[in-house]
Write an enzyme that holds these catalytic residues in place. Structure first.
Site: not given
Ligand code: NAX
Length: 329
Positions: A14-15, A98, A105, A130, A159, A187
């Site tokens: 992912g990103q 929700r 999740n 996540g 944050d 968060h």
């Molecule tokens: P992306 O959608 O770019 O990447 C997520 C990746 O996870 C994808 O490649 C997907 O195939 C993979 N994935 C999904 N389910 C999986 C599993 N069961 N096992 C292994 N891999 C799995 O998301 P991205 O922008 O990288 O963000 C990832 C997470 O970070 C999101 O849930 C987002 O909400 C969370 N964040 C949390 C933040 C925080 O401060 N705690 C801030 C940034 C971000 O928003």
């Protein structure tokens, strides 16, 4: 030479993963003298892209990077893991309730918690990135009964860093002059970024930003709490490099300690401090030393602090009740 540390990253393709892995491999997570093995966990659809990232990691010829595994098997990914960054999650999509979000999740973080329980190294440290990060961390923790609860943490460092940056900007100082900022609670938009216990250049932060309560309530708190949405609006995609940077900071601080005269914010299992019900994963002010953390005790909470903390903690308790009802913990 030191034995390599096994670092597992989920959602590796992912990103955030893309912004994170190269910094781990170049020594920013654990230190410039610590070799690492990377274990990348993806879902089957993400495996090919994960392989591509692994190819690029090879192409960097990082001196500290020993071995890379790309897998969709949690037991393989967490085998011998010393540090686990749980980034992959099920995002909320339009129209999703929700309950749906939490159960999707739960289907990820329950099994991953169990795989950590059964396969990780004894010194495992887990950071959940996540979202919903606190409750996902709670689900993983409750599914890992043999791992000490304090090894499961949720990320509020982004944050925290956002709050530090806003305060430095407002006071016209550098970020190094801002200390003892706290993110309390979840968060989420209910989080409480607290400047009232913070210091800027050794003075009370509130005074250093002009003792302006209206600025705190109308600008500072919402700016920090809603920054994620602002980034999406302006950048056209959610925070990635800053989130990866915060994950690096979180683990680095956990392992290497907080500097004298400062603390950080981490989502951790509450021991009941500051009236946060024991067992909830909530963000607190913490100091770290020798790979362990302690909640900063004895802060005087005003009525304003209390109200904000209670509101965010109430949301955490609701999320916990919901996942309990769904049978996820
Ligand atoms: P992306 O959608 O770019 O990447 C997520 C990746 O996870 C994808 O490649 C997907 O195939 C993979 N994935 C999904 N389910 C999986 C599993 N069961 N096992 C292994 N891999 C799995 O998301 P991205 O922008 O990288 O963000 C990832 C997470 O970070 C999101 O849930 C987002 O909400 C969370 N964040 C949390 C933040 C925080 O401060 N705690 C801030 C940034 C971000 O928003």
């Amino acid at each position: 030479t030191r034995t390599p540390v096994n670092v597992t990253v989920t959602g590796a393709a992912g990103q955030i993963g893309y912004a994170l892995l190269f910094r781990i491999a170049s020594g920013h997570l654990l230190g410039a003298d610590v070799p690492v093995n990377l274990r990348l966990l993806e879902i089957p659809q993400g495996l090919k892209a994960g392989e591509g990232v692994a190819m690029e990691l090879d192409d960097c010829a990082f001196p500290l990077l020993r071995d890379i595994t790309v897998t969709d098997q949690a037991n393989v990914a967490f085998d011998g893991a010393n540090v686990a960054l749980l980034v992959g999650a099920r995002p909320r999509t339009a129209g999703m309730e929700r309950g749906d979000l939490l159960s999707a999740n739960g289907g990820i973080f329950g099994p991953q918690g169990k795989a950590i329980n059964d396969n990780a190294a004894d010194d495992i440290k887990v950071l959940v990135v996540g979202n919903p990060a606190n409750t996902n961390a709670l689900i993983a923790q409750r599914n890992a009964p043999d791992v000490p609860a304090e090894r499961f943490t949720a990320m509020t460092r982004l944050d925290h860093n956002r709050a530090v940056a806003q305060l430095a900007k407002k006071a016209g100082v550098t970020v190094e002059d801002v200390k003892k900022v706290t993110i309390w609670g979840n968060h989420s938009a209910t989080q409480y970024p607290d400047l009232f216990h913070a210091e800027i250049s050794g003075k009370a932060a509130f005074d250093a930003v002009g003792a302006d309560q209206e600025w705190v309530e109308k600008f500072f708190i919402p700016k920090v709490a809603k920054r994620g949405a602002e980034i999406i609006e302006v950048r056209g995609a959610s925070s990635a490099a800053s989130a990866a940077n915060a994950a690096i900071d979180h683990v680095h601080t956990w392992v290497n300690g907080t500097p004298e005269g400062d603390w950080t914010s981490m989502g951790i299992v509450s021991d009941g401090s500051y009236g946060v019900p024991a067992g909830l994963i909530s963000s607190f002010p913490v100091t770290t030393k020798d790979g362990k953390f302690e909640i900063v005790q004895g802060l005087d909470l005003s009525e304003f602090d209390r109200k904000r903390i209670d509101a965010s903690v109430a949301e955490l308790a609701e999320e916990r009740d919901a996942v309990q009802e769904l049978g996820l913990i």
